[in-house]
Design a protein around this motif. Structure first.
Motif, PDB file in Angstrom:
ATOM      1  N   ALA A  45       1.078  -1.033   0.276  1.00 38.20           N
ATOM      2  CA  ALA A  45      -0.331   0.380   0.133  1.00 38.20           C
ATOM      3  C   ALA A  45       1.065   1.323   0.040  1.00 38.20           C
ATOM      4  CB  ALA A  45      -0.846  -0.176   1.524  1.00 38.20           C
ATOM      5  N   LEU A  46       0.789   2.040  -1.034  1.00 36.43           N
ATOM      6  CA  LEU A  46       1.572   2.822  -1.350  1.00 36.43           C
ATOM      7  C   LEU A  46       1.185   4.313  -0.861  1.00 36.43           C
ATOM      8  CD1 LEU A  46       3.582   1.957  -4.575  1.00 36.43           C
ATOM      9  CD2 LEU A  46       4.134   1.773  -2.009  1.00 36.43           C
ATOM     10  N   ARG A  47       1.643   5.655  -0.690  1.00 34.08           N
ATOM     11  CA  ARG A  47       0.802   6.825  -0.852  1.00 34.08           C
ATOM     12  C   ARG A  47       1.997   7.754  -1.756  1.00 34.08           C
ATOM     13  NH1 ARG A  47       4.960   7.226   3.500  1.00 34.08           N
ATOM     14  NH2 ARG A  47       3.340   7.064   5.397  1.00 34.08           N
ATOM     15  N   GLY A  48       0.819   7.327  -2.676  1.00 40.94           N
ATOM     16  CA  GLY A  48       0.928   7.847  -3.845  1.00 40.94           C
ATOM     17  C   GLY A  48       1.372   7.186  -5.032  1.00 40.94           C
ATOM     18  N   ALA A  49       1.620   7.526  -6.240  1.00 45.40           N
ATOM     19  CA  ALA A  49       1.910   6.550  -7.030  1.00 45.40           C
ATOM     20  C   ALA A  49       3.058   5.858  -7.601  1.00 45.40           C
ATOM     21  CB  ALA A  49       1.772   6.800  -8.667  1.00 45.40           C
ATOM     22  N   PRO A  50       4.075   5.100  -6.879  1.00 47.42           N
ATOM     23  CA  PRO A  50       5.633   4.667  -7.097  1.00 47.42           C
ATOM     24  C   PRO A  50       6.233   5.127  -8.546  1.00 47.42           C
ATOM     25  CG  PRO A  50       4.265   2.978  -7.879  1.00 47.42           C
ATOM     26  CD  PRO A  50       3.248   3.922  -7.476  1.00 47.42           C
ATOM     27  N   ALA A  51       7.221   5.658  -8.357  1.00 50.80           N
ATOM     28  CA  ALA A  51       7.775   6.524  -9.311  1.00 50.80           C
ATOM     29  C   ALA A  51       8.943   5.809 -10.124  1.00 50.80           C
ATOM     30  CB  ALA A  51       8.078   7.835  -9.247  1.00 50.80           C
ATOM     31  N   PHE A  52       9.446   4.906 -10.819  1.00 49.84           N
ATOM     32  CA  PHE A  52      10.376   3.985 -11.497  1.00 49.84           C
ATOM     33  C   PHE A  52      11.102   4.812 -11.969  1.00 49.84           C
ATOM     34  CE2 PHE A  52       6.817   1.219 -10.293  1.00 49.84           C
ATOM     35  CZ  PHE A  52       7.487   0.290  -9.852  1.00 49.84           C
ATOM     36  N   ARG A  53      12.087   5.361 -12.346  1.00 48.48           N
ATOM     37  CA  ARG A  53      12.956   6.218 -12.706  1.00 48.48           C
ATOM     38  C   ARG A  53      12.837   6.048 -14.328  1.00 48.48           C
ATOM     39  NH1 ARG A  53      18.571   4.707 -10.869  1.00 48.48           N
ATOM     40  NH2 ARG A  53      17.917   4.917  -9.259  1.00 48.48           N
ATOM     41  N   GLY A  54      12.666   6.938 -14.881  1.00 47.71           N
ATOM     42  CA  GLY A  54      12.222   7.402 -16.455  1.00 47.71           C
ATOM     43  C   GLY A  54      11.506   6.829 -17.670  1.00 47.71           C
TER      44      GLY A  54
END
Lengths: 395, 520
Positions: B329-338
């Motif tokens: 469960a994540l705070r916000g959308a995950p940010a994958f590099r690039g």
């Protein structure tokens, strides 16, 4: 790796020194890795000992399993086709067991030693199958082939000889019953069982006492015609009794490569040992289907014209089509008949099928062939009342 | 026995529900027993944190059989696709990701020549997969049979293969039984591309890229993707399950949750009923088990009532699960590099090269979890917003390899250690992800076994391999859905054609049972 020569020799049974001393012919054969005697003196002499007095046969190499535990009865009842649910301690049952396809793996005897203690004796080895069959059952399975010595003492004087050696009250033991006795100074289990179709016993004891038992019995049987017998004489007797043998009259299903070489109990004339009243046993569904569909093969006892044993002969029908083969054949001195066990394709083998055997034999190195008519015989060729009489008759 | 049912279906997973709905459609009185509190089984949803749900196992639709959708009118029961033809993103640590669709591949280092090879390669494999898909539609034929139908099925299969033409036929025979690594080695040079394709060939299996049967698994995965490709239903997997449940109920099927079957009861003639964990006995004429074959035969039925040879085959059935399931469960959308945020709706793969996967598998071979696990990641909240509170996202990932038979067992420490390796690996691609985690859950094969009652925690109820395929699935003697015990049928993924949210085993089993007739 090639093992040193001495390690590749056949194993010796605990009675080997006695067997070797008595074996005038030096005719040995390999029985499940053990040296066993084909013939001590002459086949006929030994055969007539079986039929007219008594023969002594070393059963040590026979495969023996001990099956114990809470579920041992249920386990065996699932294993074999016969119903063992009511077999009482002290009883022995002749059984066959099948694979899933209802094809016979082997036949043998099941000894009920106690409610949770059983013994299974067979020609072939089955430890792998027995262990796989144990899934879901609380049983312990242990091969005790080399931990238990056995001797068959078969023939009309067998009871007298064992009693002379100390087995008091043995005459009261009915067929397929076993009990503990002291005989030749050794405590042993004696069962009224055998492979000759006659009065006879099998005795089971500690291998360490084997020489004492052998010597004691021969001494007790000295005036009752007891002599050691080899496999060849026994073979004549068992064919006369109509007993089939694994590897000779049928291929154990686990060893079969070609699918049509295995046989079901029905195809071996053992249908009476299949009991559909008990709910589940190996091969039940396949055997029920076979019963509805009809069997592919039929085992026959044949009275063959002439005197040349029909060994390995093809069986033909009237139309000269090959319909089967002879699996065992011999001249029967007791029935004075040329007898055979054969496996034929259904529907052949009915009463008026006019089957005949093409028998080859050699006369002064020259091969000859005769066409011998075969008569289908219903019961065994040798079946004396003394086989079942209880108390056992005294000779 | 107080009640009498025509059929009792064990397990309310997608196959159990499908099977029940088909039986209900044929006018049978059907009861479905489900041990857990909700329907769906391994395709069901799982609440793992406050307000957050994820698909418990399967998180993507590959296979849903269009015939099942049509026959059971699933669309009128609410089935909608939220997304179809989802692209696959082969993640690169430095942001040089590749994007794969059904016929195209794009990204840094992909030459036009490789692009063309990819399209041709996938076209060819899709033609092969169509043969498998056709074979999946019917009861597998028996090789030795007295029924013309078996020979007809065999002939139809042969005809399908023959229709491929000489070159394709040769190629199918050549690669059918070998491994995906060798095949990809012939066609491609980009390790990231090969890694992504390899992962598709080993997901949910105890196989590495160089293991035999990986081409078969790759084809099996492709086999269902005729219509919508890789898809997500409206409402996630729950959308599929709810539609199936409604379809079943509409056809008179009764579903009892929190009701575990403890024993299939038989007499000499076959099935007579099902005993519940509560001791209650339910009489019925037939039982269709969507539990895996080992659970069905060894636990529910018991080896005592089966023949030794059959038990031996069931015992030897290979079903060692190696896939774990990660839920964040994540705070916000995950940010994958690039990676563009718009791409988060696709399948994200961490499988940088075939060797990476092979090394990960090596550990599993020797009873250890992978040092550097491979992953198939989805962000279900992209398609189904309701799965998490506003501002939050859930991440669902299949992680390999986590062997069922971990040396020393899946203790809390072992699990925490493996979780740490997963997060370390994830953080390489999505550097800020650790800080976003509100709640995390890892389901090892041991957990999956406990949660879903599937032996070895195996996703497909048994390895999909040539020796456990078609007329050999799960084992000869039960490969035509009918078990050796009259009245008992297998209707789960352990039966032909196997795993995936397809409904096909359930449908085929129902048809086999209906053709077999009701006993008595």
């Amino acid at each position: 790796m090639i093992m040193p020569l001495r390690d590749r020799r056949l194993l010796e049974t605990p009675l080997h020194t006695r067997l070797a001393a008595a074996c005038e012919t030096q005719q040995w054969y390999a029985w499940k890795g053990f040296a066993a005697v084909q013939c001590f003196t002459t086949v006929l002499q030994e055969y007539f000992a079986i039929r007219n007095s008594a023969g002594l046969f070393d059963l040590f190499p026979m495969t023996k399993y001990r099956i114990q535990g809470r579920d041992s009865r249920a386990y065996l009842n699932r294993l074999v086709t016969r119903d063992l649910s009511a077999l009482k301690p002290g009883r022995v049952s002749y059984c066959v067991w099948c694979n899933d396809a209802g094809q016979v793996l082997d036949d043998g005897t099941v000894f009920c030693l106690g409610e949770e203690d059983w013994r299974l004796c067979s020609q072939e080895r089955h430890l792998d199958w027995l262990l796989w069959s144990a899934q879901g059952f609380d049983v312990r399975i242990h091969e005790e082939t080399t931990e238990l010595a056995g001797l068959a003492i078969q023939g009309p004087t067998s009871c007298r000889i064992l009693r002379n050696a100390g087995a008091a009250g043995l005459e009261q033991l009915p067929p397929f019953q076993h009990a503990a006795f002291t005989c030749a100074g050794v405590s042993m289990l004696i069962s009224r069982t055998g492979f000759t179709g006659d009065l006879g016993y099998e005795i089971w004891f500690d291998p360490a006492r084997a020489l004492a038992v052998w010597d004691g019995l021969l001494e007790a049987g000295n005036n009752h015609g007891l002599r050691p017998i080899g496999s060849q004489a026994l073979d004549i007797a068992r064919i006369e009794a109509g007993f089939i043998q694994a590897g000779v009259d049928f291929m154990p299903a686990e060893q079969v490569v070609r699918p049509d070489r295995a046989r079901s109990p029905f195809e071996l004339g053992l249908g009476r040992f299949v009991d559909f009243r008990k709910p589940g046993f190996n091969g039940r569904r396949a055997l029920q289907a076979e019963q509805q569909r009809g069997s592919r093969h039929r085992l026959l006892l044949l009275d063959v014209e002439g005197s040349h044993p029909a060994r390995d002969a093809f069986i033909y029908n009237r139309a000269r089509q090959v319909v089967g083969t002879v699996t065992s054949a011999t001249w029967s001195p007791s029935a004075k008949a040329n007898i055979a066990i054969a496996s034929v394709r259904t529907p052949w083998g009915r009463d008026n099928d006019g089957l005949w055997a093409e028998v080859y034999y050699r006369r002064e190195l020259q091969w000859e062939k005769v066409r011998a008519c075969c008569r289908v015989v219903k019961g065994p060729f040798f079946d004396p009342p003394r086989k079942k009489a209880t108390p056992a008759l005294d000779f | 026995m107080t009640e009498r049912w025509d059929a009792i279906v064990i397990g309310a997973g997608h196959n159990g529900l499908t099977c029940a709905a088909y039986l209900g459609r044929a006018g049978r009185k059907v009861l479905v027993l489900e041990r857990s509190s909700t329907v769906g089984g391994m395709a069901g949803m799982r609440r793992f944190a406050e307000g957050c749900s994820v698909p418990g196992c399967a998180h993507l639709l590959y296979h849903l059989n269009p015939r099942v959708v049509a026959d059971l009118e699933l669309q009128s029961h609410g089935l909608r696709l939220a997304a179809s033809h989802l692209p696959t993103v082969a993640l690169d640590e430095n942001g040089g990701h590749l994007t794969l669709t059904e016929r195209s591949v794009d990204g840094p280092g992909i030459s036009p020549q490789q692009r063309a090879v990819y399209a041709a390669f996938m076209d060819r494999l899709r033609r092969f997969a169509a043969v498998l898909a056709a074979a999946g539609e019917t009861r597998p034929p028996r090789l030795v049979s007295d029924q013309w139908r078996d020979y007809l099925t065999l002939a139809a299969l042969g005809w399908k293969v023959w229709q491929l033409g000489r070159d394709d036929m040769r190629e199918l025979m050549r690669i059918g039984a070998i491994n995906i690594f060798d095949v990809l080695q012939e066609e491609f040079d980009n390790p990231l591309l090969k890694g992504a394709l390899c992962l598709d060939a080993v997901l949910g299996t105890h196989m590495g890229p160089r293991s035999p049967n990986t081409v078969l698994n790759f084809l099996h995965r492709l086999a269902g993707q005729t219509g919508a490709g890789v898809a997500v239903a409206d409402g996630g997997m729950q959308g599929v399950i709810s539609a199936l449940e409604r379809a079943a109920v509409a056809r008179g099927v009764e579903i009892r949750v929190n009701t575990a079957a403890s024993r299939i009861v038989t007499d000499a003639d076959g099935v007579t009923g099902v005993e519940l964990a509560s001791g209650e006995l339910l009489a019925c004429r037939m039982v269709l088990s969507s539990a895996d074959p080992k659970t069905t035969f060894q636990r529910l039925l018991g080896p005592q009532v089966l023949d030794t040879g059959f038990n031996r085959r069931i015992h030897n059935l290979r079903m060692r699960g190696t896939a774990a399931k990660l839920h964040l469960a994540l705070r916000g959308a995950p940010a994958f590099r690039g990676l563009d945020a718009a791409a988060l709706g696709g399948r994200l793969l961490i499988a940088p090269s075939p060797d990476y996967i092979e090394l990960a598998f090596d550990a599993a071979k020797y009873g250890a979890g992978s040092e550097h696990p491979a992953m198939e990641i989805t962000i279900p909240t992209v398609h189904t917003r309701a799965l998490a509170p506003a501002g939050m996202h859930v991440l669902s990932a299949v992680v390999q390899y986590a062997p069922a038979g971990l040396r020393g067992g899946w203790s809390a420490d072992a699990k925490a250690g493996f979780m740490e390796r997963i997060l370390t690996q994830l953080a390489r691609y999505a550097p800020g992800i650790r800080e976003q985690i509100v709640s995390a859950e890892l389901l090892t094969p041991a957990d999956l076994e406990a949660e879903y009652g599937v032996t070895g925690g195996h996703w497909h109820h048994g390895e999909l391999a040539l020796d456990q395929f078609m007329m050999l699935r799960p084992v000869p003697g039960a490969a035509q859905y009918a078990a050796p015990i009259p009245g008992l049928y297998l209707c789960g993924a352990g039966a032909h054609p196997g795993g995936g949210v397809s409904g096909t085993p359930g449908r085929n089993a129902a048809q086999a049972a209906l053709a077999g007739g009701l006993r008595r």
